[in-house]
Structure formats: structure tokens, C-alpha cells
Scaffold this motif. Structure first.
Motif, PDB file in Angstrom:
ATOM      1  N   ARG A  25       0.837  -1.175   0.150  1.00 38.10           N
ATOM      2  CA  ARG A  25      -0.083   0.000   0.034  1.00 38.10           C
ATOM      3  C   ARG A  25       0.833   1.205   0.192  1.00 38.10           C
ATOM      4  N   ARG A  26       1.669   1.325  -1.129  1.00 41.26           N
ATOM      5  CA  ARG A  26       2.717   2.801  -1.020  1.00 41.26           C
ATOM      6  C   ARG A  26       1.777   3.752  -1.154  1.00 41.26           C
ATOM      7  N   PRO A  27       2.006   4.759  -0.684  1.00 42.17           N
ATOM      8  CA  PRO A  27       1.345   6.327  -0.798  1.00 42.17           C
ATOM      9  C   PRO A  27       1.474   7.035  -1.924  1.00 42.17           C
ATOM     10  N   SER A  28       0.976   7.548  -2.463  1.00 43.54           N
ATOM     11  CA  SER A  28       0.870   8.084  -3.692  1.00 43.54           C
ATOM     12  C   SER A  28       1.894   9.345  -3.388  1.00 43.54           C
ATOM     13  N   GLY A  29       2.537   9.785  -4.593  1.00 46.38           N
ATOM     14  CA  GLY A  29       3.485  11.030  -4.453  1.00 46.38           C
ATOM     15  C   GLY A  29       4.828  10.430  -4.364  1.00 46.38           C
ATOM     16  N   PRO A  30       5.772  11.288  -4.340  1.00 42.60           N
ATOM     17  CA  PRO A  30       7.058  11.001  -4.184  1.00 42.60           C
ATOM     18  C   PRO A  30       7.408  10.401  -2.876  1.00 42.60           C
ATOM     19  N   ARG A  31       8.744   9.271  -2.761  1.00 46.82           N
ATOM     20  CA  ARG A  31       8.591   8.766  -1.587  1.00 46.82           C
ATOM     21  C   ARG A  31       9.763   9.731  -0.601  1.00 46.82           C
ATOM     22  N   SER A  32       9.667   9.532   0.446  1.00 48.65           N
ATOM     23  CA  SER A  32      10.551  10.449   1.438  1.00 48.65           C
ATOM     24  C   SER A  32      12.075   9.789   1.267  1.00 48.65           C
ATOM     25  N   ARG A  33      13.032  10.712   1.292  1.00 51.01           N
ATOM     26  CA  ARG A  33      14.314   9.968   1.442  1.00 51.01           C
ATOM     27  C   ARG A  33      14.735   9.980   2.877  1.00 51.01           C
ATOM     28  N   LEU A  34      13.921  10.121   3.744  1.00 46.77           N
ATOM     29  CA  LEU A  34      14.165   9.776   5.189  1.00 46.77           C
ATOM     30  C   LEU A  34      14.101   8.431   5.501  1.00 46.77           C
ATOM     31  N   HIS A  35      14.851   7.529   5.974  1.00 48.84           N
ATOM     32  CA  HIS A  35      14.832   6.226   6.355  1.00 48.84           C
ATOM     33  C   HIS A  35      14.078   6.022   7.640  1.00 48.84           C
ATOM     34  N   HIS A  36      14.736   6.875   8.772  1.00 51.84           N
ATOM     35  CA  HIS A  36      14.077   7.094   9.969  1.00 51.84           C
ATOM     36  C   HIS A  36      14.793   8.085  11.099  1.00 51.84           C
ATOM     37  N   LEU A  37      14.146   8.249  12.139  1.00 54.80           N
ATOM     38  CA  LEU A  37      14.642   9.052  12.947  1.00 54.80           C
ATOM     39  C   LEU A  37      15.262   8.103  14.377  1.00 54.80           C
ATOM     40  N   SER A  38      15.949   8.588  15.174  1.00 52.88           N
ATOM     41  CA  SER A  38      16.324   7.770  16.359  1.00 52.88           C
ATOM     42  C   SER A  38      16.455   8.662  17.251  1.00 52.88           C
ATOM     43  N   PHE A  39      15.700   8.586  18.447  1.00 55.86           N
ATOM     44  CA  PHE A  39      15.642   9.353  19.719  1.00 55.86           C
ATOM     45  C   PHE A  39      16.305   8.531  21.026  1.00 55.86           C
ATOM     46  N   GLU A  40      16.917   9.173  21.975  1.00 60.63           N
ATOM     47  CA  GLU A  40      17.414   8.477  22.891  1.00 60.63           C
ATOM     48  C   GLU A  40      16.884   8.831  24.134  1.00 60.63           C
ATOM     49  N   LEU A  41      16.830   7.773  25.183  1.00 59.04           N
ATOM     50  CA  LEU A  41      16.087   7.696  26.363  1.00 59.04           C
ATOM     51  C   LEU A  41      17.241   7.579  27.585  1.00 59.04           C
ATOM     52  N   ASN A  42      17.241   7.695  28.943  1.00 64.25           N
ATOM     53  CA  ASN A  42      18.066   7.736  29.646  1.00 64.25           C
ATOM     54  C   ASN A  42      18.202   6.191  30.298  1.00 64.25           C
ATOM     55  N   SER A  43      16.926   5.572  30.196  1.00 69.44           N
ATOM     56  CA  SER A  43      17.000   4.331  30.893  1.00 69.44           C
ATOM     57  C   SER A  43      15.668   3.462  30.457  1.00 69.44           C
ATOM     58  N   ASP A  44      16.111   2.100  30.711  1.00 70.93           N
ATOM     59  CA  ASP A  44      15.124   1.105  30.149  1.00 70.93           C
ATOM     60  C   ASP A  44      13.843   1.483  31.091  1.00 70.93           C
ATOM     61  N   ALA A  45      13.685   2.065  32.058  1.00 72.46           N
ATOM     62  CA  ALA A  45      12.509   2.218  32.915  1.00 72.46           C
ATOM     63  C   ALA A  45      11.863   3.463  32.181  1.00 72.46           C
ATOM     64  N   GLU A  46      12.410   4.509  31.598  1.00 65.73           N
ATOM     65  CA  GLU A  46      11.940   5.246  30.813  1.00 65.73           C
ATOM     66  C   GLU A  46      11.421   4.640  29.493  1.00 65.73           C
ATOM     67  N   LEU A  47      12.101   3.869  28.855  1.00 65.48           N
ATOM     68  CA  LEU A  47      11.658   3.314  27.517  1.00 65.48           C
ATOM     69  C   LEU A  47      10.465   2.301  27.839  1.00 65.48           C
ATOM     70  N   ALA A  48      10.204   1.773  28.905  1.00 64.36           N
ATOM     71  CA  ALA A  48       8.834   1.074  29.452  1.00 64.36           C
ATOM     72  C   ALA A  48       7.845   1.928  29.679  1.00 64.36           C
ATOM     73  N   ALA A  49       8.069   3.035  30.305  1.00 67.06           N
ATOM     74  CA  ALA A  49       7.113   4.230  30.416  1.00 67.06           C
ATOM     75  C   ALA A  49       6.620   4.809  29.369  1.00 67.06           C
ATOM     76  N   LEU A  50       7.563   4.920  28.338  1.00 70.83           N
ATOM     77  CA  LEU A  50       7.245   5.546  27.081  1.00 70.83           C
ATOM     78  C   LEU A  50       6.452   4.668  26.123  1.00 70.83           C
ATOM     79  N   ALA A  51       6.672   3.372  26.177  1.00 74.02           N
ATOM     80  CA  ALA A  51       5.950   2.428  25.773  1.00 74.02           C
ATOM     81  C   ALA A  51       4.512   2.300  25.985  1.00 74.02           C
ATOM     82  N   ALA A  52       4.496   2.389  27.297  1.00 71.46           N
ATOM     83  CA  ALA A  52       3.030   2.207  28.128  1.00 71.46           C
ATOM     84  C   ALA A  52       2.415   3.604  27.574  1.00 71.46           C
ATOM     85  N   ARG A  53       2.908   4.595  27.534  1.00 64.55           N
ATOM     86  CA  ARG A  53       2.146   5.830  27.012  1.00 64.55           C
ATOM     87  C   ARG A  53       1.725   5.750  25.635  1.00 64.55           C
TER      88      ARG A  53
END
Length: 322
Positions: free
Chosen positions: A82-110
Motif C-alpha cells: 500500500r505505497r502512498p501516492s506521490g514521491p517517496r521520502s528520502r528519510l529512512h528513520h529518526l532515532s531518539f534516545e532515553l536515559n534508562s530502560d525504565a523510561e523506555l518502558a514508561a514511554l511504550a506504555a504511554r
């Protein structure tokens, strides 16, 4: 896990960016030989039906674990159902950092509470370190959230040959993305990832921060695509050295030097081999308000928000983008 823990977690920085590239080797040479990046690792790109001789390359600046991934553009070998119409973005992904595994779990829950579809997938650039959290923003940009392993600074770099620039930026600072869903995108990054709004140019642009820097993410009204990628340099004297250095390598400066109104930073822009606009920035405005609320400033002039020194390039005037 308490509701308070879930609600207060926020990403702490833009860690790295992944870009699709038609010629990873040429792009890698540009970032190493002209901009001074280090080669961190390389891994085979996979095509449908097996392995490929093409490589995905991961680059770093100084002690950063990774700041840029270059991915061989094999999307035609993996046709999306299901490719969207129009030109494809050249962005593969963005990556953001968290301080701890506990924060990662909290963000996933949110994120789960608000119906964001989450996936655990291999860590970008180093699958041996385990899976990380992946999902998409309202424009379909892929987002990775991770925690830096304790031993990440000892990660070995691969041997690389060829001359490397003695000049280099100090680090990845921000990315600017164009979007046709500006208010929805701003709400997503504020409510889901904990960004704060530093400045607004209403109906046109928002500058968002996740740490002391005025912005790590800029969202601009327009057709979805990368607008530019920002790297920090040391100070204003570096602009002279970089201008001469880019000229020596026949890389024209496309905009600047100038001073942004939003962020108050000195800047200049040029392009890499694939045509991505890169911005070098110094003296960006700092915020030290983690425990207080600072309302965003509202700009009513695009000219003053983008350049206090009074010139805008043709692509900003182009109504196809804004």
C-alpha cells in the motif's frame, strides 16, 4: 508503573538519522573526506530473496555512538503493498534516545495508551545489542527509541582508508521536516514524545526542543520530505574555516551565513551528494527550564523568523513547499 511515571517521560535528544541513498559509497566518501565523519560500521543491505553486495553504512562524530546511517535504496526490490501516492521520502528513520530502560518502558506504555502501533525490531546499526522500540509518526516517518548501552563508547570502529577531513562538526543538532499535517505532527511530538514548543510561525513552522537546545526538530508546512539536517559547529570563527574548506572541495554555500530569528543561531546551508540540505549552526539559544513552563514565542514574519539578516532562498519562497 505509576501514571505519573508514564506521563513525565520524554526523549532527551535526537541521536541519529537514517537516510536512503542511491549510492552509499559516494555519500560515505563525502561525509568522511569533506565533513570529517568517522566510519563506525557497515553491514550488507538485504534484497528480496537474499543478501546483497550493497552496504548500509553507519557514521559517527567523535564519541557519539552513531549520528548518521546511510541505507542503500532498495525499495523497488521490496514493493510496498500500500505505497502512498506521490514521491517517496528520502528519510529512512529518526532515532531518539532515553536515559534508562525504565523510561523506555514508561514511554511504550504511554504510546500504547494512545493507540500507537509499536514494534520491537533490531537496533539500527548494531543488531547485536538487542531490539529497540519502533513506531511511526502521523506522516509515516519511522521512529526508533533506544537507550545507549553502558559500554557504547567502547564500540569499535571499522578500519577505513582514504583521506579524512581534519574539520568536523561537533555533533548532530536537529532535523527539519516538511509535513502536510503540521498541527497533528506538533501535537504528536509534544504529547507522545515529550517535546516542548520553543517558537511558532503560525500555519507555517514550529520549532520543538527536547533538551537545552532551542530545537532538535523543526516542522514546516509542505509536502512531506526532509527540509534540512542541522549539525553544530563550535563558534562563529568556525564559519570562516568551513566556508574556505567547502569552497576548496567545490561545495557551494546555498544560504548564509545568516542568523535565524527563531533560535538566534548563526547558520549556513549547503548540500550533500544526494542533495540533502545540511545546515551548520552555532550559538543556538539555550533553555534551562525543565522545571518551569516557558510559553512559545509567536512569529508573524517568515523573513525575521528564518533570517534576521534579511534574505531567504528561492526554495522558501516557492509555494510548492510552503
Amino acid at each position: 508503573m505509576s501514571e505519573q511515571q508514564i506521563q513525565k517521560v520524554k526523549v532527551k535528544r535526537l541521536a541519529h538519522i537514517g537516510l536512503w541513498s542511491a549510492d552509499v559509497a559516494v555519500q560515505t566518501r563525502f561525509y568522511r573526506h569533506v565533513l570529517g565523519f568517522d566510519l563506525l560500521s557497515a553491514e550488507p543491505s538485504t534484497h528480496q530473496g537474499g543478501e546483497s553486495d550493497d552496504l548500509n553504512v553507519f557514521l559517527t562524530l567523535g564519541e557519539e555512538h552513531q549520528c548518521l546511517g546511510l541505507f542503500h535504496d532498495n525499495r523497488d526490490a521490496h514493493p510496498a503493498p500500500r505505497r502512498p501516492s506521490g514521491p517517496r521520502s528520502r528519510l529512512h528513520h529518526l532515532s531518539f534516545e532515553l536515559n534508562s530502560d525504565a523510561e523506555l518502558a514508561a514511554l511504550a506504555a504511554r504510546l500504547q495508551q494512545t493507540g500507537v502501533e509499536l514494534r520491537l525490531e533490531p537496533r539500527d546499526g548494531d543488531s547485536d545489542l538487542g531490539d529497540t522500540l519502533w513506531f511511526s509518526d502521523p506522516n509515516g516517518n519511522r521512529i526508533e527509541i533506544f537507550v545507549v548501552p553502558d559500554d557504547s563508547l567502547s564500540h569499535s570502529r571499522v578500519a577505513a582508508t582514504g583521506k579524512q577531513s581534519s574539520l568536523r562538526p561537533t555533533g548532530l543538532q536537529h532535523i527539519a521536516l516538511r509535513t502536510n499535517r503540521l498541527e497533528e505532527m506538533v501535537e504528536f511530538y509534544v504529547e507522545e514524545l515529550g517535546f516542548d514548543i520553543s517558537d511558532w510561525l503560525l500555519r507555517d513552522c514550529a520549532w520543538l526542543r527536547c533538551n537545552n537546545d532551542h530545537h532538535a526538530l523543526v516542522l514546516l508546512q509542505g509536502q512531506p520530505e526532509i527540509d534540512h539536517i542541522g549539525y553544530a559547529i563550535t563558534d562563529r570563527t568556525d564559519f570562516f574555516a568551513w566556508a574556505d574548506h567547502l569552497s576548496h572541495h567545490q561545495v557551494p554555500i546555498l544560504w548564509g551565513p545568516g542568523r535565524h530569528g527563531a533560535g538566534n543561531d548563526l547558520f549556513m546551508q549547503f548540500a550533500d551528494v544526494d542533495g540533502h540540505h545540511l545546515e551548520f549552526s552555532s550559538e543556538i539559544q539555550q533553555y534551562y527550564d525543565q522545571m518551569v513552563t516557558s510559553p512559545p514565542r509567536l512569529w508573524h514574519s517568515r523573513l525575521m523568523a528564518f533570517n534576521l539578516w534579511g534574505s531567504l532562498p528561492a526554495w522558501i519562497h516557492d509555494d510548492k513547499h510552503y
